[in-house]
Scaffold this active site. Sequence first.
Site, short mmCIF file in Angstrom:
data_model
loop_
_atom_site.label_atom_id
_atom_site.label_comp_id
_atom_site.label_asym_id
_atom_site.label_seq_id
_atom_site.Cartn_x
_atom_site.Cartn_y
_atom_site.Cartn_z
N HIS A 1 0.81 -1.21 0.00
CA HIS A 1 0.00 0.00 0.00
C HIS A 1 0.84 1.26 0.00
CE1 HIS A 1 -3.80 -1.55 -0.59
NE2 HIS A 1 -4.29 -1.60 0.63
N ASP B 1 -5.64 5.59 9.84
CA ASP B 1 -7.04 5.76 9.44
C ASP B 1 -7.61 4.51 8.80
OD1 ASP B 1 -6.78 8.33 10.27
OD2 ASP B 1 -6.54 9.17 8.27
N GLU C 1 -8.64 14.73 14.28
CA GLU C 1 -8.03 14.97 12.98
C GLU C 1 -8.71 16.19 12.36
OE1 GLU C 1 -7.53 11.74 10.24
OE2 GLU C 1 -6.42 10.50 11.66
C1 LIG Z 1 -5.85 3.83 1.94
C2 LIG Z 1 -4.59 4.11 2.74
C3 LIG Z 1 -4.69 4.79 3.94
C4 LIG Z 1 -3.55 5.04 4.70
N1 LIG Z 1 -3.69 5.69 5.89
C5 LIG Z 1 -2.60 5.91 6.65
C6 LIG Z 1 -2.72 6.54 7.92
O1 LIG Z 1 -3.79 6.93 8.35
N2 LIG Z 1 -1.59 6.72 8.66
C7 LIG Z 1 -0.38 6.28 8.23
O2 LIG Z 1 0.60 6.41 8.97
N3 LIG Z 1 -0.23 5.71 7.03
C8 LIG Z 1 -1.32 5.51 6.24
N4 LIG Z 1 -1.16 4.93 5.01
C9 LIG Z 1 0.20 4.63 4.53
C10 LIG Z 1 0.68 3.29 4.98
O3 LIG Z 1 0.92 3.27 6.37
C11 LIG Z 1 1.99 2.95 4.30
O4 LIG Z 1 1.85 3.04 2.91
C12 LIG Z 1 2.45 1.56 4.68
O5 LIG Z 1 3.74 1.37 4.19
C13 LIG Z 1 1.52 0.54 4.09
O6 LIG Z 1 1.72 -0.69 4.70
P1 LIG Z 1 1.94 -1.99 3.82
O7 LIG Z 1 1.74 -3.09 4.75
O8 LIG Z 1 1.09 -1.99 2.60
O9 LIG Z 1 3.47 -1.78 3.45
P2 LIG Z 1 4.21 -1.97 2.06
O10 LIG Z 1 3.75 -0.90 1.14
O11 LIG Z 1 4.09 -3.35 1.61
O12 LIG Z 1 5.70 -1.67 2.52
C14 LIG Z 1 6.11 -0.38 2.90
C15 LIG Z 1 7.62 -0.35 3.14
O13 LIG Z 1 7.93 -1.07 4.32
C16 LIG Z 1 8.70 -2.22 4.02
N5 LIG Z 1 8.12 -3.30 4.80
C17 LIG Z 1 6.94 -3.95 4.64
N6 LIG Z 1 6.77 -4.87 5.59
C18 LIG Z 1 7.87 -4.82 6.37
C19 LIG Z 1 8.30 -5.53 7.53
N7 LIG Z 1 7.55 -6.49 8.06
N8 LIG Z 1 9.49 -5.22 8.07
C20 LIG Z 1 10.27 -4.25 7.55
N9 LIG Z 1 9.91 -3.54 6.46
C21 LIG Z 1 8.72 -3.81 5.89
C22 LIG Z 1 8.59 -2.42 2.53
O14 LIG Z 1 9.75 -3.00 1.99
C23 LIG Z 1 8.42 -1.01 2.03
O15 LIG Z 1 9.66 -0.37 1.92
C24 LIG Z 1 -2.27 4.65 4.23
C25 LIG Z 1 -2.19 3.99 3.00
C26 LIG Z 1 -3.32 3.71 2.26
C27 LIG Z 1 -3.18 3.01 0.95
#
Ligand SMILES: Cc1cc2nc3c(=O)[nH]c(=O)nc-3n(C[C@H](O)[C@H](O)[C@H](O)COP(=O)(O)OP(=O)(O)OC[C@H]3O[C@@H](n4cnc5c(N)ncnc54)[C@H](O)[C@@H]3O)c2cc1C
Length: 532
Positions: free
Chosen positions: A105, A167, A281
């Site tokens: 994400h 969120d 917020e």
């Molecule tokens: C609809 C939506 C709403 C959001 N709302 C918020 C919000 O309210 N607050 C907020 O803070 N963020 C928010 N985000 C952003 C979100 O927190 C980040 O994009 C986060 O990285 C997404 O988590 P993911 O599991 O999809 O990570 P990924 O996109 O899969 O990974 C993100 C990064 O972390 C690394 N990574 C993944 N897993 C691990 C692990 N286990 N150990 C070490 N590194 C790892 C990956 O290599 C990459 O570099 C939102 C995103 C979306 C799409």
Amino acid sequence: MAARARLVAFLIGMASFLSIVAAGQIRPLPSGGQLPSGLFVHSIASMIRTDRNATTKASSDFGRIVEAAPEAVLHPATPADIAALIRFSASSKAPFPVAPRGQGHSARGQSLAPGGVVVDMRALGRGHRRINVSAGAGYVDAGGEQLWIDVLRATLEHGLAPRAWTDYLRLTVGGTLSNAGIGGQAFRHGPQIANVRELDVVTGTGELVTCSREESSDLFFAVLGGLGQFGVITRARIALEPAPKRARWVRLAYTDVTVFTGDQELLISKKASEAGFDYVEGQVQLNRTLIDGPESTPFFSGADINRLAGLVSRSGSGAIYFIEAAMYYDEATASSVDQKLEAVLEQLSFTPGFVFTKDVTYVQFLDRVRVEEEVLRSVGVWDVPHPWLNLFIPRSRIIGFDTGVLKGILGGTNPVGVILMYPMNTNKWDDRMTAVTPQTEEDVFYAVSLLRSAVAVGDVERLERENEAVLAFCTREAIRCKQYLPHYTSEDGWRRHFGTKWERIAELKAKYDPQTIMAPGQRIFQSSIASA
Ligand SMILES: Cc1cc2nc3c(=O)[nH]c(=O)nc-3n(C[C@H](O)[C@H](O)[C@H](O)COP(=O)(O)OP(=O)(O)OC[C@H]3O[C@@H](n4cnc5c(N)ncnc54)[C@H](O)[C@@H]3O)c2cc1C
Ligand SMILES: *[C@@H]1O[C@H](CO)[C@@H](O)[C@H](O)[C@H]1NC(C)=O
Ligand SMILES: *[C@@H]1O[C@H](CO)[C@@H](O)[C@H](O)[C@H]1NC(C)=O
Ligand SMILES: *[C@@H]1O[C@H](CO)[C@@H](O)[C@H](O)[C@H]1NC(C)=O
């Protein structure tokens, strides 16, 4: 030439790795080296996929702006499988990049591993639950691959819940802890990274380390907000509190940014013991018709929307602001919640009559973005490019930012998406962690999130131009803003981003990921592979 030789070595290394995997057996590397930890490689061979179905899924992310295919995807069954893969890469003559992927994400390719191996973290939890609640001790141990919604459900069975949330809950624990994890509870409890007691990390050398504030603390602090640069979080111990049952959820409308921010700052200054909100917020709506946004459908009635439209036309700039806040309660406090809410609202200066209230369960409140996701999916605007920009702005510059950016660069536009704007208390952030806040002495800073979607031809380019203009504005006006979910294309950009933390971060990188193989999609450290 050295670079070319390295590239060739890498390709041979990769090819040999994959042929070993395909054959499911251990052979000496053609380059003459012996396979390190050959046994482990053998054990993970069946978990590696190189077919296009697998690699295509790991080639893009929620942002849909960057695309790059990995050579292979690992579907680990245990943290030891991840360690085996990393050890293999880190100790081989031609290391290849490794990127953990949670939900993918991210918006700008942060979880991609061009030419390397993506670790599909979600595979870890498949078939069995990796969430253990220790009710007496007030914490939960959750696998790094777990979704926050599942952590919530598991802890609620014990009447408990984490305190700090994003969120949206369909994000992984490891993914948000690698950034910070911010939301409306951060003013009181800090970001999610401030609520972690212990971690299991597979480092960039393939070692499995348990760390905390007391034990291997340098790794603990490095990994929190560490953008995946130091290792893979495979378990996080997260603090819990008694879970409330319900939430009074309110929106308050404002036409004046100074009044809006003044009220937000009053609300975030309140202690848990004082009457106040548990979640704070805010949103900005720039010249909206207020009928087009799906996020408005659950909150406002038709009559509300007509009144709000009137408010928009009376607001000179066309912009209106909403504080979004929630007050939690349960059976014991149900009889006093109205009174408590009334007492807080009396202290605020929103436009008279423009308070909108809903009463929902705690889970409905926390999982509210799920509803929006469903609406957006149903009209085909979830899987579209998201050129998002998130900034932390020092409190003293937020009005100037509003004038120059929200009413200037973005003034009068009707973006598809939302713009969030809310303050947090600096003292809830632990500066030993890698996560970055504006490097000022100020005790409050704002998160401003331009969460806009590209739905028409040319939108990506237009929105990116606007993002550039916003960043240029901050530079020109010397606003010490920091990107959240940061993205830079040069090392110089990253140096400026980390500021005084840069040297330390580079040292920790050299210690925990000396081959610079981890999470290359962040584009922070040039690996020998990438520079070739
Ligand atoms: C609809 C939506 C709403 C959001 N709302 C918020 C919000 O309210 N607050 C907020 O803070 N963020 C928010 N985000 C952003 C979100 O927190 C980040 O994009 C986060 O990285 C997404 O988590 P993911 O599991 O999809 O990570 P990924 O996109 O899969 O990974 C993100 C990064 O972390 C690394 N990574 C993944 N897993 C691990 C692990 N286990 N150990 C070490 N590194 C790892 C990956 O290599 C990459 O570099 C939102 C995103 C979306 C799409
Ligand atoms: C790839 O996906 C297609 C379509 O879903 C399917 O028919 C095919 O069997 C898949 N291939 C592999 C190797 O999984
Ligand atoms: C949960 O507990 C089980 C049994 O003790 C253990 O095997 C597992 O590793 C734990 N999972 C996490 C994520 O802590
Ligand atoms: C708001 O948008 C409408 C139509 O989209 C436009 O005509 C109007 O000028 C805009 N208002 C401002 C203040 O820019």
